[in-house]
Design a protein around this motif. Structure first.
Motif, PDB file in Angstrom:
ATOM      1  N   ILE A  87      19.749 -24.327  12.612  1.00  0.00           N
ATOM      2  CA  ILE A  87      20.668 -24.926  11.643  1.00  0.00           C
ATOM      3  C   ILE A  87      19.941 -25.247  10.344  1.00  0.00           C
ATOM      4  CG2 ILE A  87      22.149 -26.906  11.171  1.00  0.00           C
ATOM      5  CD1 ILE A  87      22.644 -27.082  14.200  1.00  0.00           C
ATOM      6  N   LEU A  88      18.743 -25.830  10.469  1.00  0.00           N
ATOM      7  CA  LEU A  88      17.971 -26.175   9.282  1.00  0.00           C
ATOM      8  C   LEU A  88      17.591 -24.939   8.481  1.00  0.00           C
ATOM      9  CD1 LEU A  88      15.630 -28.973  10.665  1.00  0.00           C
ATOM     10  CD2 LEU A  88      17.320 -29.224   8.851  1.00  0.00           C
ATOM     11  N   GLU A  89      17.161 -23.893   9.171  1.00  0.00           N
ATOM     12  CA  GLU A  89      16.752 -22.673   8.472  1.00  0.00           C
ATOM     13  C   GLU A  89      17.920 -22.051   7.720  1.00  0.00           C
ATOM     14  OE1 GLU A  89      15.143 -20.291  11.576  1.00  0.00           O
ATOM     15  OE2 GLU A  89      13.155 -21.228  11.500  1.00  0.00           O
ATOM     16  N   TYR A  90      19.107 -22.064   8.321  1.00  0.00           N
ATOM     17  CA  TYR A  90      20.268 -21.463   7.683  1.00  0.00           C
ATOM     18  C   TYR A  90      20.765 -22.276   6.491  1.00  0.00           C
ATOM     19  CZ  TYR A  90      21.028 -18.064  11.442  1.00  0.00           C
ATOM     20  OH  TYR A  90      20.911 -17.021  12.327  1.00  0.00           O
ATOM     21  N   SER A  91      20.666 -23.604   6.592  1.00  0.00           N
ATOM     22  CA  SER A  91      21.349 -24.435   5.609  1.00  0.00           C
ATOM     23  C   SER A  91      20.436 -25.023   4.537  1.00  0.00           C
ATOM     24  CB  SER A  91      22.069 -25.587   6.327  1.00  0.00           C
ATOM     25  OG  SER A  91      21.150 -26.413   6.993  1.00  0.00           O
ATOM     26  N   SER A  92      19.130 -25.175   4.813  1.00  0.00           N
ATOM     27  CA  SER A  92      18.284 -25.951   3.906  1.00  0.00           C
ATOM     28  C   SER A  92      18.202 -25.355   2.505  1.00  0.00           C
ATOM     29  CB  SER A  92      16.876 -26.103   4.488  1.00  0.00           C
ATOM     30  OG  SER A  92      16.274 -24.837   4.686  1.00  0.00           O
ATOM     31  N   GLN A 103      17.960 -33.436   5.696  1.00  0.00           N
ATOM     32  CA  GLN A 103      17.135 -32.867   6.753  1.00  0.00           C
ATOM     33  C   GLN A 103      17.388 -33.596   8.061  1.00  0.00           C
ATOM     34  OE1 GLN A 103      15.171 -30.340   6.798  1.00  0.00           O
ATOM     35  NE2 GLN A 103      14.946 -29.810   4.652  1.00  0.00           N
ATOM     36  N   LEU A 104      17.740 -32.838   9.073  1.00  0.00           N
ATOM     37  CA  LEU A 104      18.006 -33.442  10.373  1.00  0.00           C
ATOM     38  C   LEU A 104      16.753 -34.109  10.923  1.00  0.00           C
ATOM     39  CD1 LEU A 104      20.140 -30.680  12.099  1.00  0.00           C
ATOM     40  CD2 LEU A 104      20.873 -32.513  10.598  1.00  0.00           C
ATOM     41  N   LYS A 105      15.589 -33.579  10.583  1.00  0.00           N
ATOM     42  CA  LYS A 105      14.357 -34.110  11.164  1.00  0.00           C
ATOM     43  C   LYS A 105      14.075 -35.541  10.722  1.00  0.00           C
ATOM     44  CE  LYS A 105      12.112 -29.627  11.835  1.00  0.00           C
ATOM     45  NZ  LYS A 105      10.972 -28.768  11.488  1.00  0.00           N
ATOM     46  N   LYS A 106      14.728 -35.977   9.649  1.00  0.00           N
ATOM     47  CA  LYS A 106      14.531 -37.361   9.209  1.00  0.00           C
ATOM     48  C   LYS A 106      15.288 -38.341  10.099  1.00  0.00           C
ATOM     49  CE  LYS A 106      13.887 -36.299   4.299  1.00  0.00           C
ATOM     50  NZ  LYS A 106      14.439 -36.483   2.944  1.00  0.00           N
ATOM     51  N   SER A 107      16.193 -37.837  10.928  1.00  0.00           N
ATOM     52  CA  SER A 107      17.057 -38.750  11.670  1.00  0.00           C
ATOM     53  C   SER A 107      17.102 -38.431  13.159  1.00  0.00           C
ATOM     54  CB  SER A 107      18.467 -38.685  11.098  1.00  0.00           C
ATOM     55  OG  SER A 107      18.975 -37.372  11.179  1.00  0.00           O
ATOM     56  N   LYS A 108      16.069 -37.919  13.708  1.00  0.00           N
ATOM     57  CA  LYS A 108      16.051 -37.641  15.136  1.00  0.00           C
ATOM     58  C   LYS A 108      14.680 -37.907  15.726  1.00  0.00           C
ATOM     59  CE  LYS A 108      13.728 -33.517  15.809  1.00  0.00           C
ATOM     60  NZ  LYS A 108      12.333 -33.879  15.769  1.00  0.00           N
ATOM     61  N   SER A 109      14.682 -38.126  17.014  1.00  0.00           N
ATOM     62  CA  SER A 109      13.436 -38.239  17.750  1.00  0.00           C
ATOM     63  C   SER A 109      13.719 -37.848  19.185  1.00  0.00           C
ATOM     64  CB  SER A 109      12.890 -39.666  17.692  1.00  0.00           C
ATOM     65  OG  SER A 109      11.671 -39.746  18.386  1.00  0.00           O
ATOM     66  N   TYR A 110      12.855 -37.063  19.763  1.00  0.00           N
ATOM     67  CA  TYR A 110      13.090 -36.601  21.119  1.00  0.00           C
ATOM     68  C   TYR A 110      12.439 -37.533  22.126  1.00  0.00           C
ATOM     69  CZ  TYR A 110      15.337 -32.472  19.331  1.00  0.00           C
ATOM     70  OH  TYR A 110      16.219 -31.632  18.710  1.00  0.00           O
ATOM     71  N   LYS A 176      27.071 -36.431  11.649  1.00  0.00           N
ATOM     72  CA  LYS A 176      27.688 -36.083  10.372  1.00  0.00           C
ATOM     73  C   LYS A 176      26.794 -35.133   9.569  1.00  0.00           C
ATOM     74  CE  LYS A 176      30.113 -40.481  10.475  1.00  0.00           C
ATOM     75  NZ  LYS A 176      30.213 -41.847   9.953  1.00  0.00           N
ATOM     76  N   LEU A 177      25.472 -35.315   9.690  1.00  0.00           N
ATOM     77  CA  LEU A 177      24.554 -34.389   9.023  1.00  0.00           C
ATOM     78  C   LEU A 177      24.577 -33.019   9.688  1.00  0.00           C
ATOM     79  CD1 LEU A 177      21.406 -36.571   8.235  1.00  0.00           C
ATOM     80  CD2 LEU A 177      23.432 -36.151   6.843  1.00  0.00           C
ATOM     81  N   VAL A 178      24.669 -33.014  11.009  1.00  0.00           N
ATOM     82  CA  VAL A 178      24.721 -31.745  11.731  1.00  0.00           C
ATOM     83  C   VAL A 178      25.959 -30.951  11.316  1.00  0.00           C
ATOM     84  CG1 VAL A 178      24.889 -30.648  13.994  1.00  0.00           C
ATOM     85  CG2 VAL A 178      23.410 -32.638  13.694  1.00  0.00           C
ATOM     86  N   LEU A 179      27.117 -31.612  11.290  1.00  0.00           N
ATOM     87  CA  LEU A 179      28.347 -30.932  10.890  1.00  0.00           C
ATOM     88  C   LEU A 179      28.240 -30.390   9.469  1.00  0.00           C
ATOM     89  CD1 LEU A 179      31.114 -33.324  12.299  1.00  0.00           C
ATOM     90  CD2 LEU A 179      30.345 -31.156  13.260  1.00  0.00           C
ATOM     91  N   ARG A 180      27.685 -31.193   8.578  1.00  0.00           N
ATOM     92  CA  ARG A 180      27.565 -30.759   7.183  1.00  0.00           C
ATOM     93  C   ARG A 180      26.667 -29.532   7.073  1.00  0.00           C
ATOM     94  NH1 ARG A 180      24.774 -34.089   2.139  1.00  0.00           N
ATOM     95  NH2 ARG A 180      25.003 -32.438   0.595  1.00  0.00           N
ATOM     96  N   ILE A 182      25.921 -27.247   9.418  1.00  0.00           N
ATOM     97  CA  ILE A 182      26.519 -26.042  10.004  1.00  0.00           C
ATOM     98  C   ILE A 182      27.609 -25.501   9.089  1.00  0.00           C
ATOM     99  CG2 ILE A 182      27.786 -25.088  11.957  1.00  0.00           C
ATOM    100  CD1 ILE A 182      26.479 -27.115  13.759  1.00  0.00           C
ATOM    101  N   GLU A 183      28.436 -26.376   8.558  1.00  0.00           N
ATOM    102  CA  GLU A 183      29.480 -25.926   7.634  1.00  0.00           C
ATOM    103  C   GLU A 183      28.890 -25.192   6.436  1.00  0.00           C
ATOM    104  OE1 GLU A 183      31.666 -29.455   6.674  1.00  0.00           O
ATOM    105  OE2 GLU A 183      33.324 -28.894   7.995  1.00  0.00           O
ATOM    106  N   THR A 184      27.824 -25.756   5.882  1.00  0.00           N
ATOM    107  CA  THR A 184      27.181 -25.125   4.728  1.00  0.00           C
ATOM    108  C   THR A 184      26.645 -23.751   5.083  1.00  0.00           C
ATOM    109  OG1 THR A 184      26.570 -27.290   3.840  1.00  0.00           O
ATOM    110  CG2 THR A 184      25.372 -25.384   2.993  1.00  0.00           C
ATOM    111  N   ALA A 185      26.007 -23.640   6.237  1.00  0.00           N
ATOM    112  CA  ALA A 185      25.474 -22.345   6.669  1.00  0.00           C
ATOM    113  C   ALA A 185      26.593 -21.327   6.847  1.00  0.00           C
ATOM    114  CB  ALA A 185      24.696 -22.511   7.976  1.00  0.00           C
TER     115      ALA A 185
END
Length: 414
Positions: A87-92, A103-110, A176-180, A182-185
């Protein structure tokens, strides 16, 4: 214009399926139908926790159906890191870094902490034991943790945890960031069309869906249709004069977003499931750049099943979340400021299992609903399976056959 595929529903499953279809065949003409605001939809209201083991309860493995469903959940956990990267590669490249690049990476942790505290009855103990036993059985990485060492965990003395564990690989994302992204991509890279309208009913001809009538009086025609519209699934089929495989109810869930200067929590902290809901959790959310002194968190989540969707949370649900989040996770939330609330209608079937696949005699109609709290987490594997069903050569995962929409209701509840 006749589209190759019309997707009714612009939540995470609808968008992920559009992405999977577009990747496989870039020349497909696809349209995604759904209101841009997504009022009452499940995806934007989710904390989007990518939990599999953390969702286990003491009855999770009581039947072959529950075991297969858990296996699908584990597969989703494994593919999410790669899906997120894609998703990041397609949309960034479509965002200006100087203007709040999401950036999704700013708001996630595994990683997820599961706590077993003294706030409720022995059900929490049973569910905690079930989680830990499954982690051992499946050899999934985890650590038993002294609760007092968990960063950001400051419960009241009467509600403190006696034990806790940290599950590796189970994280969270801002939906909400994920949806945005994917939509952009889809708009920029794959030229997928979007219709900011509601689908009202299908137009049928000789056991085939030919078009869908929309709220703006438009009629959209396509060769194949995917119905992934969450809580509105049953109503749309009724308006179309079609029989229902099962009624899809609304699992109404609320969460609260707060901001505070008094928490350094970095990852998800949650209890086991409680009473068919997901217990109490607190997850960090992305902090707006203008509020560097504040940390934002989402506290969730409530749940009650309703035949009809709800668009405002019950006051008692919000009060419970704020009180439990403060007592069970961090006492410093007592003066946290409430930024807002989320309300979502999780699509919930009569038998608690999803409806995924081709529907009845309508060979060009596919459905994906009934995923309850798991829709966000399962989205990548559901999308791949739907792609194979709609344009591929075979069903990608035979596990989905158990959850075919034309099945008899699964009866593994008393």
């Amino acid at each position: 214009m006749i589209y190759d595929i019309a997707i009714i529903g612009n939540g995470i499953i609808g968008l992920s399926t559009a992405l999977s279809l577009s990747e496989s065949q870039e020349k497909l003409n696809i349209i995604v139908i759904g209101p841009k605001l997504r009022t009452g939809a499940a995806t934007p209201a989710a904390a989007a926790m990518l939990n599999s083991f953390a969702e286990i309860d003491y009855s999770s493995f009581k039947s072959k159906f529950s075991k297969e469903y858990f296996d699908l959940s584990r597969k989703a956990t494994a593919v999410w890191p790669e899906f997120e990267k894609k998703i990041l590669e397609y949309s960034s490249s479509f965002f200006d870094d100087s203007i709040n690049l999401p950036q999704l990476k700013k708001s996630k942790s595994y990683g997820t902490y599961v706590i077993n505290n003294t706030s409720v009855d022995e059900l929490d103990d049973w569910n905690y034991d079930a989680i830990r036993s499954a982690l051992v059985e499946y050899n999934h990485p985890f650590n038993d943790v002294d609760p007092v060492t968990i960063q950001g965990y400051k419960p009241s003395p009467k509600n403190r945890a006696m034990r806790s564990l940290f599950i590796e690989g189970e994280g969270w994302l801002n939906p909400k960031l994920v949806l945005r992204n994917i939509e952009t991509a889809l708009e920029k890279k794959f030229n997928v069309q979007f219709a900011d309208v509601s689908a009202i009913k299908f137009v049928l001809n000789d056991k085939k869906v030919t078009s869908v009538k929309c709220s703006d009086e438009r009629e959209i025609s396509a060769g194949k249709f995917l119905l992934a519209n969450g809580f509105d699934f049953s109503t749309l089929l009724q308006r179309s004069g079609m029989s229902l495989p099962q009624w899809v109810y609304s699992g109404v869930g609320a969460s609260v977003e707060v901001r505070t200067k008094h928490s350094d929590q970095k990852v998800c902290i949650r209890t086991p499931n409680r009473g068919g809901a997901c217990g109490i959790y607190v997850v960090p959310f992305q902090n707006p750049s203008a509020e560097k002194d504040f940390a934002h968190f989402v506290i969730g989540a409530s749940n009650f099943v309703s035949k009809d969707p709800k668009f405002f949370p019950r006051s008692i649900s919000i009060a419970h979340l704020l009180e439990s989040g403060t007592k069970e996770i961090n006492e410093n939330f007592f003066d946290a400021e409430m930024v807002g609330f989320n309300i979502g209608n999780r699509p919930t079937t009569f038998d608690q299992y999803p409806l995924i696949g081709n529907m009845g005699d309508f060979k060009n109609l596919f459905v994906a609903t009934g995923t309850k709290r798991d829709g966000f987490h399962l989205a990548p594997v559901v999308a791949e399976a739907l792609r194979e069903m709609m344009v591929g050569s075979q069903i990608m995962d035979n596990s989905f056959a158990l959850f075919h929409p034309d099945r008899e209701p699964i009866r593994d509840l008393s």
